[in-house]
Scaffold this active site. Structure first.
Site, PDB file in Angstrom:
ATOM      1  N   HIS A 243       0.686  -1.331   0.235  1.00 57.32           N
ATOM      2  CA  HIS A 243       0.105  -0.460  -0.400  1.00 57.32           C
ATOM      3  C   HIS A 243       1.033   0.982  -0.398  1.00 57.32           C
ATOM      4  CE1 HIS A 243      -3.610  -2.239   0.838  1.00 57.32           C
ATOM      5  NE2 HIS A 243      -2.648  -2.517   2.150  1.00 57.32           N
TER       6      HIS A 243
HETATM    7  O1  RIB Z   1      -5.178  -0.132   4.509  1.00 56.26           O
HETATM    8  C1  RIB Z   1      -4.326  -0.033   4.577  1.00 56.26           C
HETATM    9  C2  RIB Z   1      -3.322   1.585   4.938  1.00 56.26           C
HETATM   10  O2  RIB Z   1      -3.300   0.876   6.370  1.00 56.26           O
HETATM   11  C3  RIB Z   1      -2.242   0.776   5.109  1.00 56.26           C
HETATM   12  O3  RIB Z   1      -0.958   2.789   4.977  1.00 56.26           O
HETATM   13  C4  RIB Z   1      -1.238   0.067   5.979  1.00 56.26           C
HETATM   14  O4  RIB Z   1       0.132   0.871   7.038  1.00 56.26           O
HETATM   15  C5  RIB Z   1      -2.108   0.641   7.134  1.00 56.26           C
HETATM   16  O5  RIB Z   1      -1.874   1.799   7.923  1.00 56.26           O
END
Ligand code: RIB
Ligand code: CA
Length: 313
Positions: A243
């Protein structure tokens, strides 16, 4: 061209850690002014510890790491140990940090740094809940006109939610903060689950990290080995979605990504759909576009970039 000035606001988290490593491996393009931590994946004391662990792994103890808000604006903190483990960085065995936290609360550092640099020259890269940024905007409305752009990991539309049926974690943890940020008028680039779920660390890609043979490469591979369990189980996906590194990769090579300027609103009233990013992808309303919403990525290009940058450690 001089490097882009950025502040990384983060809740490490294995994927945050890879994003920080990617940024710090790219000094020609990115000048990391500060890392500001926020409660999210794990409580603030751990996100603040983990950010320093990663700076030391990167050999960058010169980067100031500041602790920020330990809870959302108006709600109880929800964390994600079920994804990231108790420490938030489960997987590799990394030494506790020696470098201290830098003085100053993240909110004050955001405000002071934005006021100290020419308007429109500092980008905020948000990798966690938007609490710090929203509190800064609320306390110092003048900074809205000084922020070059906010490039965030958050939200979801076609991919729907990962923490509830309709909400992505970063937005869900502090929906009131997200509402403030999306209403701020600051240029926003959103990297939602729609694109990050296409940046999957397959076994082959993770082997390439491990094959770097360096402490950083091996640590990233071991973080991924841990972090991927949740998504593989839940989605049956072929690896962990990276992500947060998508935020940094967008800054480094935006042409790897594609999306649309659309309106995005945040649900804060309904408990059923709390934290949903209501993205008007088909422009069926006359609501003003307030974000570049990214939907696709050249995944091979993304991993080529990431692996090359990690090889620099
Ligand atoms: O949903 C994914 C996000 O939430 C990413 O940034 C992960 O690190 C959590 O913070
Ligand atoms: Ca994060």
């Amino acid at each position: 061209m001089s490097p882009q000035k950025i502040i990384i606001d983060t809740d490490p988290g294995q994927d945050d850690a890879v994003a920080i490593l990617l940024a710090l491996a790219s000094p020609e393009e990115l000048e990391v002014l500060a890392i500001t931590t926020v409660a999210g994946n794990v409580p603030l004391d751990l996100t603040s510890k983990n950010a320093r662990i990663i700076c030391e792994l990167a050999g960058r103890t010169d980067i100031p790491v500041h602790a920020g808000c330990d809870a959302p604006i108006a709600r109880k903190l929800i964390t994600a140990e079920h994804v990231h483990g108790k420490t938030g960085l489960d997987g590799p065995t990394l030494p506790d940090p020696v470098m201290p936290l830098s003085d100053g609360h993240s909110v004050d550092v955001l405000i002071d740094t934005l006021r100290a640099h020419d308007a429109g020259t500092v980008t905020l890269c948000t990798l966690g809940p938007l609490t710090n940024v929203a509190v800064a905007l609320d306390r110092a409305p003048d900074i809205a006109g000084r922020i070059k752009q906010i490039v965030m990991m958050g939200g979801a539309y076609f991919e729907v939610g990962n923490i509830t049926p309709t909400a992505e974690f970063n937005i869900y943890v502090d929906p009131e903060a997200a509402k403030i940020v999306f209403a701020s008028g600051v240029p926003i680039v959103v990297l939602p689950l729609d694109v990050t779920h296409k940046a999957l660390v397959t076994a082959e890609r993770n082997d390439a990290f491990r094959a770097l043979g360096t402490p950083a490469g091996i640590a990233v591979a071991e973080m991924t080995d841990f972090f991927e369990r949740f998504d593989k189980e839940k989605y049956g996906s072929n690896g962990a979605p990276l992500h947060d590194p998508c935020v940094i990769a967008w800054l480094l090579e935006p042409d790897l990504f594609s999306g649309r300027e659309i309106n995005v609103e945040i649900e804060t009233g309904s408990e059923l759909t709390l934290g949903m990013t209501v993205a008007d992808w088909w422009r069926v309303t006359d609501r003003k576009a307030n974000a570049l919403f990214i939907k696709d990525v050249d995944a091979d290009g993304f991993f080529t970039l990431l692996t090359e940058r990690l090889s620099r450690y």
